[in-house]
Scaffold this motif. Structure first.
Motif, PDB file in Angstrom:
ATOM      1  N   GLY A 139      11.919   0.013  14.974  1.00 64.89           N
ATOM      2  CA  GLY A 139      10.936  -0.508  15.120  1.00 64.89           C
ATOM      3  C   GLY A 139       9.719  -0.169  15.082  1.00 64.89           C
ATOM      4  N   HIS A 140       9.499   1.118  15.121  1.00 64.70           N
ATOM      5  CA  HIS A 140       8.176   1.897  15.357  1.00 64.70           C
ATOM      6  C   HIS A 140       8.221   3.116  14.343  1.00 64.70           C
ATOM      7  N   LEU A 141       7.045   3.215  13.800  1.00 68.78           N
ATOM      8  CA  LEU A 141       6.589   4.337  12.893  1.00 68.78           C
ATOM      9  C   LEU A 141       6.387   5.592  13.631  1.00 68.78           C
ATOM     10  N   VAL A 142       6.828   6.656  13.702  1.00 68.68           N
ATOM     11  CA  VAL A 142       6.751   7.767  14.741  1.00 68.68           C
ATOM     12  C   VAL A 142       6.103   8.855  13.579  1.00 68.68           C
ATOM     13  N   VAL A 143       4.956   9.425  13.918  1.00 62.19           N
ATOM     14  CA  VAL A 143       4.233  10.449  13.178  1.00 62.19           C
ATOM     15  C   VAL A 143       4.307  11.927  13.847  1.00 62.19           C
ATOM     16  N   GLY A 144       4.893  12.867  13.267  1.00 68.30           N
ATOM     17  CA  GLY A 144       5.096  14.082  14.002  1.00 68.30           C
ATOM     18  C   GLY A 144       4.437  15.267  13.223  1.00 68.30           C
ATOM     19  N   ARG A 145       4.627  16.562  13.640  1.00 69.54           N
ATOM     20  CA  ARG A 145       4.163  17.575  12.683  1.00 69.54           C
ATOM     21  C   ARG A 145       5.372  18.883  12.846  1.00 69.54           C
ATOM     22  N   VAL A 146       5.188  19.554  11.521  1.00 69.69           N
ATOM     23  CA  VAL A 146       6.286  20.134  11.440  1.00 69.69           C
ATOM     24  C   VAL A 146       6.075  21.698  12.272  1.00 69.69           C
ATOM     25  N   ASN A 147       4.899  22.114  12.463  1.00 71.43           N
ATOM     26  CA  ASN A 147       4.512  23.270  13.157  1.00 71.43           C
ATOM     27  C   ASN A 147       3.326  22.885  13.997  1.00 71.43           C
ATOM     28  N   GLU A 148       2.769  24.056  14.607  1.00 74.09           N
ATOM     29  CA  GLU A 148       1.786  23.900  15.477  1.00 74.09           C
ATOM     30  C   GLU A 148       0.479  24.547  14.893  1.00 74.09           C
ATOM     31  N   SER A 149       0.444  24.637  13.556  1.00 76.07           N
ATOM     32  CA  SER A 149      -0.910  25.363  12.977  1.00 76.07           C
ATOM     33  C   SER A 149      -2.093  24.508  13.235  1.00 76.07           C
ATOM     34  N   GLN A 150      -3.086  24.853  12.968  1.00 77.54           N
ATOM     35  CA  GLN A 150      -4.385  24.308  13.166  1.00 77.54           C
ATOM     36  C   GLN A 150      -4.531  23.094  12.255  1.00 77.54           C
ATOM     37  N   ASP A 151      -3.962  23.433  10.930  1.00 75.18           N
ATOM     38  CA  ASP A 151      -4.046  22.388   9.982  1.00 75.18           C
ATOM     39  C   ASP A 151      -3.078  21.286  10.089  1.00 75.18           C
ATOM     40  N   ALA A 152      -1.919  21.542  10.648  1.00 68.88           N
ATOM     41  CA  ALA A 152      -1.054  20.392  11.042  1.00 68.88           C
ATOM     42  C   ALA A 152      -1.463  19.749  12.203  1.00 68.88           C
ATOM     43  N   ARG A 153      -2.201  20.232  13.210  1.00 75.62           N
ATOM     44  CA  ARG A 153      -2.769  19.511  14.366  1.00 75.62           C
ATOM     45  C   ARG A 153      -3.882  18.665  13.891  1.00 75.62           C
ATOM     46  N   ALA A 154      -4.678  19.207  13.083  1.00 76.49           N
ATOM     47  CA  ALA A 154      -5.750  18.379  12.435  1.00 76.49           C
ATOM     48  C   ALA A 154      -5.415  17.243  11.666  1.00 76.49           C
ATOM     49  N   LYS A 155      -4.280  17.135  10.853  1.00 77.68           N
ATOM     50  CA  LYS A 155      -3.787  15.929  10.094  1.00 77.68           C
ATOM     51  C   LYS A 155      -2.982  15.337  10.676  1.00 77.68           C
ATOM     52  N   HIS A 156      -2.423  15.629  11.850  1.00 81.15           N
ATOM     53  CA  HIS A 156      -1.479  14.706  12.783  1.00 81.15           C
ATOM     54  C   HIS A 156      -2.270  13.252  12.909  1.00 81.15           C
ATOM     55  N   GLY A 157      -3.088  13.128  13.694  1.00 78.54           N
ATOM     56  CA  GLY A 157      -3.776  12.024  14.058  1.00 78.54           C
ATOM     57  C   GLY A 157      -4.494  11.121  12.708  1.00 78.54           C
ATOM     58  N   LEU A 159       0.807  -1.278   0.169  1.00 76.91           N
ATOM     59  CA  LEU A 159      -0.205   0.019  -0.072  1.00 76.91           C
ATOM     60  C   LEU A 159       0.964   1.118  -0.050  1.00 76.91           C
ATOM     61  N   THR A 160       0.251   2.157  -0.595  1.00 72.08           N
ATOM     62  CA  THR A 160       1.302   3.418  -0.684  1.00 72.08           C
ATOM     63  C   THR A 160       0.158   4.799  -0.105  1.00 72.08           C
ATOM     64  N   GLN A 161       0.675   5.629   0.425  1.00 75.34           N
ATOM     65  CA  GLN A 161      -0.160   7.021   0.865  1.00 75.34           C
ATOM     66  C   GLN A 161       0.811   8.206   0.633  1.00 75.34           C
ATOM     67  N   GLN A 162       0.334   8.961   0.164  1.00 79.29           N
ATOM     68  CA  GLN A 162       0.997  10.437  -0.042  1.00 79.29           C
ATOM     69  C   GLN A 162       0.541  11.174   1.208  1.00 79.29           C
ATOM     70  N   ILE A 163       1.479  11.599   1.924  1.00 84.08           N
ATOM     71  CA  ILE A 163       1.537  12.351   3.263  1.00 84.08           C
ATOM     72  C   ILE A 163       1.504  13.814   3.052  1.00 84.08           C
ATOM     73  N   ASP A 164       0.718  14.655   3.658  1.00 86.87           N
ATOM     74  CA  ASP A 164       0.837  16.037   3.636  1.00 86.87           C
ATOM     75  C   ASP A 164       2.141  16.475   4.247  1.00 86.87           C
ATOM     76  N   PRO A 165       2.794  17.847   3.583  1.00 83.77           N
ATOM     77  CA  PRO A 165       3.984  18.141   4.059  1.00 83.77           C
ATOM     78  C   PRO A 165       4.055  18.758   5.571  1.00 83.77           C
ATOM     79  N   LEU A 166       2.874  18.888   6.010  1.00 80.97           N
ATOM     80  CA  LEU A 166       2.826  19.441   7.598  1.00 80.97           C
ATOM     81  C   LEU A 166       2.960  18.151   8.392  1.00 80.97           C
ATOM     82  N   VAL A 167       3.103  17.187   7.835  1.00 81.04           N
ATOM     83  CA  VAL A 167       3.180  15.906   8.899  1.00 81.04           C
ATOM     84  C   VAL A 167       4.602  15.337   8.586  1.00 81.04           C
TER      85      VAL A 167
END
Length: 185
Positions: free
Chosen positions: A49-67, A34-42
């Motif tokens: 052995g873990h996949l860690v997802v973070g966000r680039v900044n604390e904008s509302q859009d980045a916080r919404a897409k994080h989870g 499977l493939t998934q295009q990720i937003d640049p804010l994430v």
């Protein structure tokens, strides 16, 4: 911080994850790829052995897409390692289902049978036992696709509220209405 987004995704053995510079994440496992295009804010990293997802900044859009992206990636990892299963049942007199290859044939009380062709990634099985409702079992490694296919099958004959007839998910409860009451004379 998002409660869902900050949880790392454990990578089971046999699953390979590649993150490209263009934020394209590819997950390969024993069941498929499977493939998934990720937003640049994430941001996505593979650590210990873990996949860690973070966000680039604390904008509302980045916080919404994080989870959101953490959930999508977790579903991809689970899909290629274990797979997903959806079970639906046909409730109604004379309702039947049979599968031949990747074509599902449904008899739902219409004047004709409905032939539903499955995508290549989804496998289908039907079970008809005496005294029980016929069931349709869908299996796939892509959670989004199997959910879309299951919703399309359900839309062919949605459960109606008076008798409860139709296609429903296994365990789904349909609230029944009383219907017309006899006139008082």
């Amino acid at each position: 911080m998002s409660r869902i987004g900050k949880m790392p995704v454990a990578i089971p053995s046999g699953v390979q994850i590649e993150v490209s510079d263009t934020n394209l994440v590819t997950v390969k496992g024993k069941l498929g790829q499977l493939t998934q295009q990720i937003d640049p804010l994430v941001s996505v990293k593979v650590e210990d052995g873990h996949l860690v997802v973070g966000r680039v900044n604390e904008s509302q859009d980045a916080r919404a897409k994080h989870g959101l992206y953490r959930s999508l990636l977790a579903n991809m990892v689970k899909g290629v390692s274990e797979g997903f299963t959806v079970v639906q049942e046909l409730v109604g007199v004379g309702y039947k289902a049979s599968a031949a290859g990747n074509v599902l044939e449904l008899s739902l009380g219409y004047s004709h049978n409905i032939f539903f062709e499955m995508p290549a990634e989804v496998s289908v099985e039907t079970l008809t036992e005496r005294g029980k409702n016929p069931t349709i079992t869908l299996k796939s490694f892509d959670k989004q696709l199997i959910g879309q296919v299951a919703a399309k099958i359900r839309s062919l004959r949605k459960p109606e509220p008076y008798k409860g007839k139709g296609i429903r998910f296994m365990g789904e409860v349909v609230k029944k209405k009383a219907g017309k009451s006899a006139s008082d004379k």
